[in-house]
Design an enzyme around this catalytic site. Structure first.
Site, PDB file in Angstrom:
ATOM      1  N   ARG A 194       1.024  -1.235  -0.099  1.00 32.92           N
ATOM      2  CA  ARG A 194       0.063  -0.119  -0.111  1.00 32.92           C
ATOM      3  C   ARG A 194       0.976   1.271   0.132  1.00 32.92           C
ATOM      4  O   ARG A 194       0.534   2.243  -0.508  1.00 32.92           O
ATOM      5  CB  ARG A 194      -0.973  -0.043   1.188  1.00 32.92           C
ATOM      6  CG  ARG A 194      -1.937  -1.319   1.032  1.00 32.92           C
ATOM      7  CD  ARG A 194      -3.278  -0.976   1.924  1.00 32.92           C
ATOM      8  NE  ARG A 194      -4.459  -1.879   1.484  1.00 32.92           N
ATOM      9  CZ  ARG A 194      -5.357  -1.977   2.030  1.00 32.92           C
ATOM     10  NH1 ARG A 194      -5.566  -1.307   3.067  1.00 32.92           N
ATOM     11  NH2 ARG A 194      -6.328  -2.994   1.606  1.00 32.92           N
ATOM     12  N   SER A 229      18.139 -15.119   5.053  1.00 31.01           N
ATOM     13  CA  SER A 229      17.263 -14.551   3.938  1.00 31.01           C
ATOM     14  C   SER A 229      18.101 -13.227   3.624  1.00 31.01           C
ATOM     15  O   SER A 229      18.125 -12.734   2.360  1.00 31.01           O
ATOM     16  CB  SER A 229      16.048 -14.124   4.649  1.00 31.01           C
ATOM     17  OG  SER A 229      15.323 -15.425   4.812  1.00 31.01           O
ATOM     18  N   ASP A 282      13.184 -14.936  16.138  1.00 31.45           N
ATOM     19  CA  ASP A 282      14.523 -14.998  17.238  1.00 31.45           C
ATOM     20  C   ASP A 282      14.961 -13.664  17.889  1.00 31.45           C
ATOM     21  O   ASP A 282      15.838 -13.655  18.674  1.00 31.45           O
ATOM     22  CB  ASP A 282      15.516 -15.667  16.415  1.00 31.45           C
ATOM     23  CG  ASP A 282      15.235 -17.251  15.957  1.00 31.45           C
ATOM     24  OD1 ASP A 282      14.321 -17.653  16.599  1.00 31.45           O
ATOM     25  OD2 ASP A 282      15.723 -17.637  15.052  1.00 31.45           O
ATOM     26  N   ARG A 319       6.159 -30.839  40.100  1.00 29.93           N
ATOM     27  CA  ARG A 319       7.139 -31.225  39.200  1.00 29.93           C
ATOM     28  C   ARG A 319       8.028 -30.091  38.564  1.00 29.93           C
ATOM     29  O   ARG A 319       7.844 -28.925  38.837  1.00 29.93           O
ATOM     30  CB  ARG A 319       6.277 -31.691  38.009  1.00 29.93           C
ATOM     31  CG  ARG A 319       5.605 -33.114  38.058  1.00 29.93           C
ATOM     32  CD  ARG A 319       4.782 -33.400  36.867  1.00 29.93           C
ATOM     33  NE  ARG A 319       4.308 -35.011  37.092  1.00 29.93           N
ATOM     34  CZ  ARG A 319       3.294 -35.043  36.220  1.00 29.93           C
ATOM     35  NH1 ARG A 319       2.874 -34.491  35.439  1.00 29.93           N
ATOM     36  NH2 ARG A 319       2.812 -36.329  36.539  1.00 29.93           N
ATOM     37  N   ARG A 368      17.149 -20.433  17.613  1.00 27.99           N
ATOM     38  CA  ARG A 368      18.405 -20.646  17.081  1.00 27.99           C
ATOM     39  C   ARG A 368      19.710 -20.635  18.019  1.00 27.99           C
ATOM     40  O   ARG A 368      19.792 -21.247  19.088  1.00 27.99           O
ATOM     41  CB  ARG A 368      18.595 -19.685  15.790  1.00 27.99           C
ATOM     42  CG  ARG A 368      19.149 -20.201  14.879  1.00 27.99           C
ATOM     43  CD  ARG A 368      18.801 -19.598  13.448  1.00 27.99           C
ATOM     44  NE  ARG A 368      19.378 -18.103  13.312  1.00 27.99           N
ATOM     45  CZ  ARG A 368      20.531 -17.834  13.058  1.00 27.99           C
ATOM     46  NH1 ARG A 368      21.311 -18.550  12.401  1.00 27.99           N
ATOM     47  NH2 ARG A 368      21.015 -16.643  13.250  1.00 27.99           N
ATOM     48  N   LYS A 382      15.108 -24.941  48.587  1.00 28.59           N
ATOM     49  CA  LYS A 382      15.123 -23.874  49.818  1.00 28.59           C
ATOM     50  C   LYS A 382      13.510 -23.749  49.952  1.00 28.59           C
ATOM     51  O   LYS A 382      13.301 -23.917  50.926  1.00 28.59           O
ATOM     52  CB  LYS A 382      15.604 -22.409  49.140  1.00 28.59           C
ATOM     53  CG  LYS A 382      17.067 -22.524  49.177  1.00 28.59           C
ATOM     54  CD  LYS A 382      17.429 -21.014  49.059  1.00 28.59           C
ATOM     55  CE  LYS A 382      19.034 -20.934  49.154  1.00 28.59           C
ATOM     56  NZ  LYS A 382      19.390 -19.550  48.822  1.00 28.59           N
ATOM     57  N   HIS A 429       7.035 -25.749  16.750  1.00 30.27           N
ATOM     58  CA  HIS A 429       6.469 -24.824  15.977  1.00 30.27           C
ATOM     59  C   HIS A 429       5.030 -24.130  16.406  1.00 30.27           C
ATOM     60  O   HIS A 429       4.589 -23.230  15.577  1.00 30.27           O
ATOM     61  CB  HIS A 429       6.168 -25.495  14.417  1.00 30.27           C
ATOM     62  CG  HIS A 429       7.364 -25.767  13.945  1.00 30.27           C
ATOM     63  ND1 HIS A 429       8.118 -26.767  13.849  1.00 30.27           N
ATOM     64  CD2 HIS A 429       8.192 -25.109  12.908  1.00 30.27           C
ATOM     65  CE1 HIS A 429       9.320 -26.814  13.215  1.00 30.27           C
ATOM     66  NE2 HIS A 429       9.139 -25.803  12.478  1.00 30.27           N
TER      67      HIS A 429
END
Length: 325
Positions: A28, A108, A131, A166, A175, A215, A255
């Site tokens: 645009r 890229s 990233d 847990r 990466r 602790k 992903h």
């Protein structure tokens, strides 16, 4: 080259929320300034094969809220060869494309730099990667959305961690950079973050365990940057052997982190950067990435944004450590 009349846009590498907002902005803003706009499908591979379509404002209507990229994306090994790059250049000549806007991450933009230098071709890059590892910009397109996605997932896992007492090792993308892991650990109230910038040896892992568990806490969240050697599975296995009294689980978000509706911040960032790319072309800029520093658009040479490591603020490690007691 003669006066630029037509701009080609492509998305390359991993997808990131906000890429569509950037495509919309370039389209645009370009049309508003008298340029013809052509969308190139499937990244550099599509540029080689001639998968090109003329874009109008209608083609980008309603896409600002969509995740992923309407132009699709791919990683092209052929483009890395002289023959592949020549085919891409011939497509530009055939389609009368005079300048390119490349939306993607480090790989890229490396391809964008090489292509621009080889053929003296005007190329502008937009940092589209979850990233946040590109030098010269405070944030990359998709980073904020991904942090919010991770935060929502970890908040849910925390409920289970508390209920069952847990330890959860949660692996996130990034990466070779720990920006996602470190900042999400703070946002989620995690007990620790294991990131590439802070080498974690056995003593450090033991320190995490003693500080977060022995602790006062019976449950624990540790955010781990993905790694082929020392990911979440590796650290969970170590805890099972070194601290057998604890119930350990691993969650690899994978992903899941890439998808979803882009946040307001990413939509605004992508829109400003897209307009900035068109302004850069109007000014005769080439071989630069559009960055965003202190709420202003800046031009960062490809040679800097690709080769210079983005500074990791190690003060964040101290912030997390003090808040995780």
């Amino acid at each position: 080259m003669s006066k630029i009349k037509t701009i080609g846009i492509l998305t390359s590498g991993g997808d990131a929320p906000g890429m569509n907002a950037a495509i919309r902005a370039v389209t645009r803003a370009g049309i508003s300034n008298g340029f013809n706009i052509k969308g190139i499908y499937r990244g550099y591979d599509g540029l080689i094969k001639g998968e090109v379509k003329t874009f109008t404002t209608e083609d980008v209507s309603g896409i600002i809220a969509r995740g992923g990229t309407i132009l699709k994306t791919a990683r092209s090994k052929e483009f890395m060869t002289p023959e592949g790059m020549e085919k891409a250049y011939q497509t530009c000549m055939k389609e009368e494309i005079d300048a390119l806007v490349i939306i993607g991450g480090n790989g890229s933009l490396t391809g964008a730099r090489n292509f621009g230098m080889e053929y003296n071709f005007p190329v502008i890059g937009l940092p589209g990667t979850i990233d946040n590892d590109l030098y010269g910009t405070d944030s990359t397109i998709g980073y904020d959305t991904t942090m919010n996605t991770i935060m929502e997932c970890v908040d849910r896992i925390r409920d289970t961690a508390n209920s069952h007492e847990r330890i959860f090792f949660i692996e996130v993308m990034g990466r070779d950079a720990g920006f996602l892991a470190q900042n999400c650990a703070i946002a989620c109230g995690a007990e620790a973050a294991i990131v590439p910038e802070e080498v974690t040896d056995e003593d450090q892992l033991a320190e995490f365990m003693h500080r977060g568990i022995r602790k006062s806490k019976k449950s624990c969240i540790v955010i781990v940057s993905e790694s082929p050697k020392c990911g979440a599975l590796y650290y969970a296995d170590r805890v099972k052997h070194e601290f057998p009294g604890f119930d350990v689980r691993v969650s690899i978000l994978g992903h899941l982190q890439r998808g979803g509706t882009p946040s307001a911040r990413d939509r605004i960032l992508a829109s400003c950067m897209g307009v900035g790319a068109v302004e850069a072309i109007l000014q005769g800029q080439r071989n630069v990435m559009i960055g965003y520093k202190f709420n202003e658009v800046v031009y960062v040479p490809f040679s800097e944004c690709i080769r210079t490591d983005k500074r990791f603020d190690k003060r964040l490690i101290r912030v997390l450590n003090e808040l995780s007691i």
